[in-house]
Every structure is written in structure tokens, then in C-alpha cells.
Design an enzyme around this catalytic site. Sequence first.
Site, PDB file in Angstrom:
ATOM      1  N   TYR A  44       0.907  -1.080   0.158  1.00 17.29           N
ATOM      2  CA  TYR A  44      -0.033  -0.110  -0.257  1.00 17.29           C
ATOM      3  C   TYR A  44       0.844   1.221   0.016  1.00 17.29           C
ATOM      4  O   TYR A  44       1.777   1.078   0.269  1.00 17.29           O
ATOM      5  CB  TYR A  44      -0.852   0.116   1.309  1.00 17.29           C
ATOM      6  CG  TYR A  44      -1.850   1.072   1.275  1.00 17.29           C
ATOM      7  CD1 TYR A  44      -2.759   1.326   0.471  1.00 17.29           C
ATOM      8  CD2 TYR A  44      -1.520   1.901   2.424  1.00 17.29           C
ATOM      9  CE1 TYR A  44      -3.477   2.636   0.537  1.00 17.29           C
ATOM     10  CE2 TYR A  44      -2.757   3.096   2.705  1.00 17.29           C
ATOM     11  CZ  TYR A  44      -3.485   3.441   1.677  1.00 17.29           C
ATOM     12  OH  TYR A  44      -4.241   4.503   1.877  1.00 17.29           O
ATOM     13  N   THR A  97       1.765   3.605   1.899  1.00 16.74           N
ATOM     14  CA  THR A  97       2.459   4.157   2.963  1.00 16.74           C
ATOM     15  C   THR A  97       3.404   3.107   3.505  1.00 16.74           C
ATOM     16  O   THR A  97       4.262   3.458   4.412  1.00 16.74           O
ATOM     17  CB  THR A  97       1.358   4.208   4.079  1.00 16.74           C
ATOM     18  OG1 THR A  97       0.753   3.177   4.641  1.00 16.74           O
ATOM     19  CG2 THR A  97       0.586   5.432   3.901  1.00 16.74           C
ATOM     20  N   LYS A  98       3.606   1.824   2.764  1.00 15.65           N
ATOM     21  CA  LYS A  98       4.198   0.845   3.176  1.00 15.65           C
ATOM     22  C   LYS A  98       5.688   0.999   2.819  1.00 15.65           C
ATOM     23  O   LYS A  98       6.116   1.909   1.947  1.00 15.65           O
ATOM     24  CB  LYS A  98       3.633  -0.466   2.609  1.00 15.65           C
ATOM     25  CG  LYS A  98       2.321  -0.869   3.228  1.00 15.65           C
ATOM     26  CD  LYS A  98       2.094  -0.927   4.782  1.00 15.65           C
ATOM     27  CE  LYS A  98       0.860  -1.597   5.149  1.00 15.65           C
ATOM     28  NZ  LYS A  98      -0.238  -0.839   5.245  1.00 15.65           N
ATOM     29  N   ASN A  99       6.849  -0.103   3.213  1.00 13.29           N
ATOM     30  CA  ASN A  99       8.080   0.017   3.078  1.00 13.29           C
ATOM     31  C   ASN A  99       8.248  -0.001   1.600  1.00 13.29           C
ATOM     32  O   ASN A  99       9.648   0.311   1.074  1.00 13.29           O
ATOM     33  CB  ASN A  99       8.741  -0.710   3.913  1.00 13.29           C
ATOM     34  CG  ASN A  99       8.711  -0.423   5.682  1.00 13.29           C
ATOM     35  OD1 ASN A  99       8.050   0.676   5.834  1.00 13.29           O
ATOM     36  ND2 ASN A  99       9.110  -1.162   6.350  1.00 13.29           N
TER      37      ASN A  99
END
Length: 391
Positions: free
Chosen positions: A185, A187-189
Site C-alpha cells: 500500500y 504508506t508501506k515500506n
Amino acid sequence: MNNEQPFLIFGAPEIREAEIAEVEACLRSGWLGTGPRTKRFEAEFAAYKGRPAAQAAGVNSCTAALHVSMVAAGLEPGSEVITTPLTFCATVNAIIHAGLTPVLADVDPVTQNIDPAAIEAAITPRTRAIIPVHFAGRPCEMAAIVAIARKHGLVLIEDCAHAIETEYAGRKAGTFGDFGCFSFYATKNVVTGEGGMILARDEAAMARARVLALHGMSKDAWHRFGDKGYKHYQVVECGFKYNMMDLQAAIGLHQLARVEESWRRREAIWGIYERELAALPLERPAAPAEGTRHAYHLYTVLVDEDACGITRDGFLDAMNERRIGTGVHYLSIAEHPYYQQRFGWRPEEWPHAMRIGRQTVSLPISPKLTDAEVSRVVEAIGAVVPRARVR
């Protein structure tokens, strides 16, 4: 305060020219759906996790990965699945969508991960699976959880939405369980906009998960319409529309190539927060445990009103007024009306998750942040929670 400063978006991804060029090349290729870039991304992600390519499948979300994993595991309808109350609703929703019954086990108040002792206490004759969530990128106590799963013959599905880089005792998160489920997603790493990945230890289970993720068809479009001629397919299961697109994989390929560089930047930001916030009456996250690797996905602080002179929601509002985005990860699952009405849950049944959920704030920790922006965050927190209130 300076309201002319740009708003600092929480979790903004770092997108570079390599991703943009790859997306453009994908668009020009005419192949936008599941195809060669998805297959390459699956293989490279599997290699990063030390797994063969056949044990990875790209999907459109971690939610899809969790759902498909439970279906592929063959859990009988109504079976109980134990998970944490300190997680995003998707973890519990996927259990419900799979026709199973979620059971919550409280978290350890220090690590904020599911407590193995609470898992053991929640097991009944109807329990068939455990879904531990590696919260914020910190690994769960996998030795204890694996032992519980083996003792009771339970399927183990790791929710690794926060844990791409996470390691425990020298092994990568997502490789302990029967399945590991990952999120890409925004906002993920590792970012693909929307997207997820399934890892499976058993290649037969992985093959079934792959079929389930695309309508239950025996062949995807790439293999039906490629340059080797049309190939007929058969529907062998009643599956889902969960496949990853090449447009998503085009972004993920270059995000994954920089995964260690991005991790080092988040580690540096984490270190700044640890140093600069130490004198404030905020409860900071526990240090990474020895023998583990923290993914540094979230840097969460707890705002206790008595100690800080401000409520958690007051803190969120004050940071927003200073044009700094923050997050809440998470309100306890039992705080939400749907689950209260459906299962009769009350937050007080899981007191550690309840307290954390009512006090927690996630600070910006994206690799996109500059040192100056990190300093803005620290200065704003210092203004909202002065050092004079140190306990």
C-alpha cells in the site's frame, strides 16, 4: 506557528525516476494487467525472502493475501482463528470473509505484539489457525508462536503488512508460517500504490492460492493471449479477482531494489526520534530485541494525558495545526461498532490493546523525509509536549 509551511503528509512514498520510467514503459508495452513485470516482481520478492519464485504470488492487497491464504489452507467454515486486537480491520475482516470466526488475544504491553501466553489461553477445540501481526515492523515472538501452532496442529499465517525487512533469529518474517502475507500500500515500506504478496512454504498450497486469486482459472491472461498463441483455460475453483497488475509491479520492482537503502533511512530517522524525544514524557517504542531486525515501519509514541498535559486526540489536532500529518495505529479492534454488534466484544476484554489504542500516535518516518522535515516534527512535538512536564 507558521501556517505557510507545506503540509507534511504522513507516510508519503518516495517515488523516483526509475519507477516513473518503468510505468511509462509498461504503458507503452500495451500489457497493463498481470504479465511479465508481475512475474519478475514475484521472483525478485521471493529471492529477497530466500524462497523460490514458485512460492510467491502477487495480489492486489494484503487483505486479499490473507483471505486467499485461509481459503487455500482449507479451513472448515466456522473455525476459530486467533489474532491480535491491535491491528488494522483488514486482518479481522479477511477472517470473516473466509467464513471463519475471529478470536482476539491481547498484546504484550511493551512489544505491542500479540502475547503468546494470550494465544495459548484463547485456544479452544474449534481453533484452527493463528494470524500473528508483526506490528510496526517488530517481529512477534515466533519461536513461541510456532511451538504453539505445532503443539495444537494449527495453520500459521503471518500478517507481514509492516514487516518486509523484519527478521527473527536470522530468518525473514513471512517464512515461519504456512503463509506470509505482505502489503505494498502507498504508506508501506515497498510501495505499488495498492498491492500485496503471498508467500507459501508448500508449493501445492501456493499453486492453489495463485488460482484462487484469479477467478479460479487455470491460466491468467498473459498465458492465454501471449505470443505463443491462444491457450484455453478452465475454471477449477470459485475464485476471486485479486490479481496484481503489471502497472503495480512496475513501481514495485524499483521500490524493492531500494528496500535496504530505504530501511537505512528509516533507521536513521528512528534514531533521531529516540535521541530528540528522550526528555519528553512520551512513552516511546521498545528498542528492537536482540537477535531481531525491526523494519522501522512505524514509530509510535503513547500520549498519556496525566503525564503530557494533553489528550492523544488533542496531540493529533495540535500536530495538524502545525501542518504535520500523523497516524493512529490502531484503535483496538474491539472499539469499532461493527465488531461490538456482531461479536459482543468490549475493549476492556483486551486491556493492553485498549490502552495502547487510546494513546498511540504514529510519527512520520518515510525515507522521503529530509533532515529538515524531521527537525520540524521534533520541534512541533516539543512545543505540544514541553520538557517541563517530564515525570
